[in-house]
Design a protein around this motif. Structure first.
Motif, mmCIF file in Angstrom:
data_model
loop_
_atom_site.group_PDB
_atom_site.id
_atom_site.type_symbol
_atom_site.label_atom_id
_atom_site.label_comp_id
_atom_site.label_asym_id
_atom_site.label_seq_id
_atom_site.Cartn_x
_atom_site.Cartn_y
_atom_site.Cartn_z
ATOM 1 N N ILE A 85 -0.511 6.459 -13.819
ATOM 2 C CA ILE A 85 -0.119 5.429 -12.862
ATOM 3 C C ILE A 85 -0.919 4.170 -13.197
ATOM 4 O O ILE A 85 -2.147 4.179 -13.194
ATOM 5 C CB ILE A 85 -0.412 5.855 -11.409
ATOM 6 C CG1 ILE A 85 0.452 7.057 -11.019
ATOM 7 C CG2 ILE A 85 -0.176 4.695 -10.443
ATOM 8 C CD1 ILE A 85 1.941 6.767 -10.904
ATOM 9 N N SER A 86 -0.222 3.095 -13.512
ATOM 10 C CA SER A 86 -0.889 1.844 -13.879
ATOM 11 C C SER A 86 -1.307 1.091 -12.617
ATOM 12 O O SER A 86 -0.774 1.342 -11.522
ATOM 13 C CB SER A 86 0.047 0.966 -14.710
ATOM 14 O OG SER A 86 1.135 0.523 -13.906
ATOM 15 N N PRO A 87 -2.250 0.147 -12.745
ATOM 16 C CA PRO A 87 -2.616 -0.670 -11.578
ATOM 17 C C PRO A 87 -1.419 -1.387 -10.963
ATOM 18 O O PRO A 87 -1.333 -1.514 -9.736
ATOM 19 C CB PRO A 87 -3.630 -1.656 -12.153
ATOM 20 C CG PRO A 87 -4.244 -0.921 -13.310
ATOM 21 C CD PRO A 87 -3.124 -0.120 -13.905
ATOM 22 N N SER A 88 -0.498 -1.870 -11.804
ATOM 23 C CA SER A 88 0.678 -2.563 -11.266
ATOM 24 C C SER A 88 1.577 -1.599 -10.494
ATOM 25 O O SER A 88 2.136 -1.964 -9.450
ATOM 26 C CB SER A 88 1.468 -3.243 -12.395
ATOM 27 O OG SER A 88 1.921 -2.294 -13.347
ATOM 28 N N GLN A 89 1.717 -0.373 -10.990
ATOM 29 C CA GLN A 89 2.495 0.632 -10.259
ATOM 30 C C GLN A 89 1.814 0.987 -8.939
ATOM 31 O O GLN A 89 2.481 1.134 -7.910
ATOM 32 C CB GLN A 89 2.653 1.900 -11.097
ATOM 33 C CG GLN A 89 3.661 1.808 -12.213
ATOM 34 C CD GLN A 89 3.672 3.080 -13.048
ATOM 35 O OE1 GLN A 89 2.674 3.438 -13.659
ATOM 36 N NE2 GLN A 89 4.792 3.761 -13.054
ATOM 37 N N GLN A 90 0.498 1.149 -8.991
ATOM 38 C CA GLN A 90 -0.237 1.476 -7.772
ATOM 39 C C GLN A 90 -0.020 0.401 -6.711
ATOM 40 O O GLN A 90 0.210 0.713 -5.529
ATOM 41 C CB GLN A 90 -1.735 1.628 -8.070
ATOM 42 C CG GLN A 90 -2.548 2.015 -6.832
ATOM 43 C CD GLN A 90 -4.047 2.027 -7.077
ATOM 44 O OE1 GLN A 90 -4.516 1.542 -8.112
ATOM 45 N NE2 GLN A 90 -4.796 2.569 -6.154
ATOM 46 N N HIS A 91 -0.065 -0.860 -7.143
ATOM 47 C CA HIS A 91 0.135 -1.965 -6.205
ATOM 48 C C HIS A 91 1.576 -1.988 -5.686
ATOM 49 O O HIS A 91 1.808 -2.119 -4.476
ATOM 50 C CB HIS A 91 -0.206 -3.288 -6.894
ATOM 51 C CG HIS A 91 0.054 -4.489 -6.035
ATOM 52 N ND1 HIS A 91 -0.759 -4.841 -4.979
ATOM 53 C CD2 HIS A 91 1.064 -5.420 -6.066
ATOM 54 C CE1 HIS A 91 -0.282 -5.934 -4.399
ATOM 55 N NE2 HIS A 91 0.822 -6.299 -5.037
ATOM 56 N N ALA A 92 2.542 -1.863 -6.601
ATOM 57 C CA ALA A 92 3.953 -1.934 -6.214
ATOM 58 C C ALA A 92 4.343 -0.789 -5.282
ATOM 59 O O ALA A 92 5.139 -0.980 -4.352
ATOM 60 C CB ALA A 92 4.835 -1.926 -7.460
ATOM 61 N N GLU A 93 3.785 0.389 -5.529
ATOM 62 C CA GLU A 93 4.131 1.567 -4.723
ATOM 63 C C GLU A 93 3.207 1.736 -3.514
ATOM 64 O O GLU A 93 3.380 2.671 -2.734
ATOM 65 C CB GLU A 93 4.059 2.835 -5.590
ATOM 66 C CG GLU A 93 4.993 2.856 -6.783
ATOM 67 C CD GLU A 93 6.457 3.025 -6.390
ATOM 68 O OE1 GLU A 93 6.738 3.239 -5.183
ATOM 69 O OE2 GLU A 93 7.322 2.943 -7.281
ATOM 70 N N GLN A 94 2.212 0.842 -3.389
ATOM 71 C CA GLN A 94 1.266 0.870 -2.269
ATOM 72 C C GLN A 94 0.589 2.239 -2.154
ATOM 73 O O GLN A 94 0.603 2.881 -1.096
ATOM 74 C CB GLN A 94 1.977 0.490 -0.960
ATOM 75 C CG GLN A 94 2.559 -0.911 -0.984
ATOM 76 C CD GLN A 94 3.204 -1.313 0.335
ATOM 77 O OE1 GLN A 94 3.444 -0.486 1.202
ATOM 78 N NE2 GLN A 94 3.492 -2.598 0.484
ATOM 79 N N LEU A 95 -0.021 2.665 -3.253
ATOM 80 C CA LEU A 95 -0.697 3.952 -3.320
ATOM 81 C C LEU A 95 -2.201 3.749 -3.142
ATOM 82 O O LEU A 95 -2.796 2.902 -3.811
ATOM 83 C CB LEU A 95 -0.428 4.634 -4.666
ATOM 84 C CG LEU A 95 1.040 4.951 -4.984
ATOM 85 C CD1 LEU A 95 1.176 5.415 -6.434
ATOM 86 C CD2 LEU A 95 1.599 6.002 -4.035
ATOM 87 N N GLY A 96 -2.811 4.523 -2.260
ATOM 88 C CA GLY A 96 -4.242 4.444 -2.077
ATOM 89 C C GLY A 96 -4.987 5.133 -3.201
ATOM 90 O O GLY A 96 -4.401 5.779 -4.062
#
Length: 256
Positions: A88-99
């Motif tokens: 999971i990339s930082p951009s994916q984490q941000h887009a998917e709102q993952l903690g």
């Protein structure tokens, strides 16, 4: 009745060992169902799974891989039934709102463009991909720079993405597409697997274009303390011969 003291000691030791194994905490990590040679590579677990197993084992933890499609993995992570997610990339984490927080890279994907040498397309920059029929892995668009006009390429039928990367490699060697975008090891894996197909000539020379950035691949974890411990173990693993040994079991050189 057991009369032998050595035998009693051996059995007691075995019981304690089993109890110790059972007591080792289990860490559930969500993985894609199959992206060989990284995950589920034929009759082998995959390079990424072996690398993560090595790092967690060094912390006295047991890896339990959970294989699910992308959306289900994210849902399970949000609900807390997974301790972490692979790739999971930082951009994916941000887009998917993952903690949570992402570990240092376990490995990287060496993303490349590949074409048959006999076609010899001229590609020096990503923008020049727009002249050719491109077949990429699913989600590759997130790595394409603004210089590549993806909307125009899609509108003209020159850009497609596909989840099944074996079909991607098959399309290249059968001439149904001009260029594919892939991780280097994934391409090499499927090229080997398709070698036995009589109707497909995978021995055709290919040209590789280094026009895409690599993707660093870490583990997203809920527990920041565990992430810090994992960071240290990943650093130690990469500095040890065990890192090379895992890649060697699959016939590859390491991708840092």
């Amino acid at each position: 009745m057991i009369k032998s003291a050595p035998l009693r000691a051996l059995l007691l030791g075995g019981v304690l060992l089993c109890a110790g194994v059972q007591a080792m905490p289990v860490i559930k990590i969500g993985f894609p169902e199959s992206i060989p040679p990284w995950v589920n590579a034929g009759n082998q677990p995959g390079i990424a799974i072996e690398l993560l197993h090595e790092t967690l084992k060094a912390e006295g933890l047991v890896l339990k891989p959970v294989f699910q499609p992308y959306a289900r993995r994210l849902q399970a992570y949000r609900h807390g039934t997974l301790d972490g997610l692979y790739d999971i990339s930082p951009s994916q984490q941000h887009a998917e709102q993952l903690g949570g927080s992402i570990s240092r890279p376990l490995h990287s994907f060496d993303n490349i463009a590949i074409a048959l040498s006999r076609r010899a397309p001229s590609i020096e920059h990503t923008a020049e991909l727009g002249k050719w029929r491109v077949l990429a892995w699913e989600g590759a668009s997130s790595l394409l720079p603004a210089s590549y006009d993806q909307l125009e390429a899609v509108a003209n039928g020159r850009y497609h993405e596909i989840a099944d990367q074996q079909k991607q490699v098959r399309s290249l060697f059968s001439g149904r597409t001009d260029v594919i975008l892939s991780d280097r090891l994934i391409f090499e894996w499927y090229r080997r697997q398709l070698k036995s197909e009589i109707t497909l000539d995978t021995s055709q020379p290919v040209h590789i274009y280094a026009v895409l950035p690599p993707s660093e691949t870490g583990i997203l974890l809920h527990d920041s303390a565990l992430r810090a411990r994992l960071d240290n173990r990943i650093r130690a693993l990469k500095a040890s011969p065990r890192y090379q040994a895992v890649f060697s079991r699959y016939g590859y050189q390491p991708q840092p």
